[in-house]
Design a protein around this motif. Sequence first.
Motif, short mmCIF file in Angstrom:
data_model
loop_
_atom_site.label_atom_id
_atom_site.label_comp_id
_atom_site.label_asym_id
_atom_site.label_seq_id
_atom_site.Cartn_x
_atom_site.Cartn_y
_atom_site.Cartn_z
N GLN A 10 0.83 -1.11 0.43
CA GLN A 10 -0.11 -0.33 0.18
C GLN A 10 0.72 1.63 0.06
O GLN A 10 1.66 1.50 1.17
CB GLN A 10 -0.79 -0.16 0.72
CG GLN A 10 -1.45 -1.18 1.16
CD GLN A 10 -2.77 -1.46 0.03
OE1 GLN A 10 -3.10 -0.51 -0.14
NE2 GLN A 10 -2.83 -2.62 -0.63
N VAL A 11 0.82 1.79 -1.20
CA VAL A 11 1.38 3.23 -0.93
C VAL A 11 1.32 4.35 -1.82
O VAL A 11 0.07 4.02 -1.95
CB VAL A 11 2.31 3.35 -2.03
CG1 VAL A 11 3.93 2.06 -1.68
CG2 VAL A 11 2.33 3.08 -3.59
N ASP A 12 1.24 5.76 -1.07
CA ASP A 12 0.87 7.05 -1.34
C ASP A 12 1.23 7.77 -2.64
O ASP A 12 2.54 7.30 -2.88
CB ASP A 12 0.80 7.70 -0.36
CG ASP A 12 -0.04 9.77 -0.58
OD1 ASP A 12 -0.27 9.44 -1.70
OD2 ASP A 12 0.45 10.01 0.51
N LEU A 13 0.90 7.41 -3.99
CA LEU A 13 1.57 7.33 -5.69
C LEU A 13 1.34 8.75 -5.17
O LEU A 13 2.55 8.91 -5.62
CB LEU A 13 0.20 6.50 -6.42
CG LEU A 13 0.36 5.27 -6.55
CD1 LEU A 13 -0.70 5.48 -7.76
CD2 LEU A 13 1.17 4.84 -6.72
N ASP A 14 0.90 9.79 -4.89
CA ASP A 14 0.93 10.67 -4.79
C ASP A 14 2.50 11.34 -4.46
O ASP A 14 3.28 12.38 -4.94
CB ASP A 14 -0.14 11.48 -4.48
CG ASP A 14 -1.31 11.64 -4.71
OD1 ASP A 14 -1.11 11.63 -5.85
OD2 ASP A 14 -2.54 11.86 -3.99
N THR A 15 2.69 10.64 -3.05
CA THR A 15 4.76 11.34 -2.60
C THR A 15 5.56 10.37 -3.59
O THR A 15 6.71 10.84 -2.99
CB THR A 15 4.39 10.10 -0.91
OG1 THR A 15 4.82 9.14 -1.44
CG2 THR A 15 3.26 11.06 -0.21
N ARG A 21 6.65 5.92 -9.14
CA ARG A 21 4.49 5.58 -9.35
C ARG A 21 4.42 4.78 -10.41
O ARG A 21 3.44 4.06 -10.45
CB ARG A 21 4.19 7.30 -9.65
CG ARG A 21 2.41 6.94 -9.22
CD ARG A 21 1.96 8.48 -10.44
NE ARG A 21 2.58 9.47 -9.07
CZ ARG A 21 2.48 10.60 -9.23
NH1 ARG A 21 1.27 10.90 -10.46
NH2 ARG A 21 2.30 11.68 -8.30
N SER A 24 5.24 1.05 -8.97
CA SER A 24 4.61 0.77 -8.13
C SER A 24 3.22 0.21 -8.77
O SER A 24 2.86 -1.18 -8.05
CB SER A 24 4.81 1.69 -6.17
OG SER A 24 3.97 1.18 -5.80
N THR A 25 2.43 0.27 -10.11
CA THR A 25 1.16 0.51 -10.42
C THR A 25 1.29 -0.44 -10.25
O THR A 25 -0.06 -2.02 -10.31
CB THR A 25 0.64 1.58 -10.84
OG1 THR A 25 0.77 2.56 -10.03
CG2 THR A 25 -0.20 1.70 -11.41
N ARG A 48 -1.36 7.66 -12.76
CA ARG A 48 -1.92 8.43 -13.23
C ARG A 48 -0.71 9.46 -13.77
O ARG A 48 -0.19 10.78 -13.02
CB ARG A 48 -2.35 9.84 -11.60
CG ARG A 48 -3.77 8.90 -11.24
CD ARG A 48 -4.12 9.52 -9.67
NE ARG A 48 -3.24 9.92 -8.96
CZ ARG A 48 -3.38 8.53 -7.87
NH1 ARG A 48 -4.10 7.76 -7.86
NH2 ARG A 48 -2.46 9.17 -7.48
#
Length: 198
Positions: A10-15, A21, A24-25, A48
């Motif tokens: 679980q990662v915060d893609l925005d960071t 990004r 990770s996706t 994104r």
Amino acid sequence: MTVSDILDPQVDLDTLPARERILSTAYRLFYRDGIRATGIDRVIAEARITKVTFYRHFASKDALIVAFLELRHDRWMQWFRDALDRHATSGRRGRLPVVSAVEEWMSADSFRGCAFINSVNELGDELPQVHDIAARHKADMVATIKDTLPPGPHRARTAQALGIAVDGAAVHAQYSRGAAAAVKALATIATALLAETE
């Protein structure tokens, strides 16, 4: 590192920077849904980012697949070594740490089999690097298992047999959608192999 960190991080893609990004996706989608079933457009949409950004970091889907497998290898091996150490010190008496570690891996809700076996089945004929990375991954896994075994003349052979048994257990757990029978069989094989070396 927990088993969830390798199976469904679980990662915060925005960071994350764009390359991480994308990776990770893809890491999440390739393992969960399959490499063939996951198109580049889906990775781009869920990461994104723009198509131009994607191709700035990865020349092709094949390049992304190789990056995914390399990252998966690094994360899985780190988790596996940690799990073996943890189970060696706090595991069940009379049970090899490899059995307990594999049970932890295969019992996770997000377990979808071995990413390397899955990738060879999907792409082995089309992308030779998949075979190379999978072979290196399995060799590293066997070497790590060997380090946990008692010294003896058959240590390498026993580790190789256990590595193959782990792969078989992973396939069984994947198609049967449950780890219990696979873990029980792996424990039986491990006990028999160790008895042969004594």
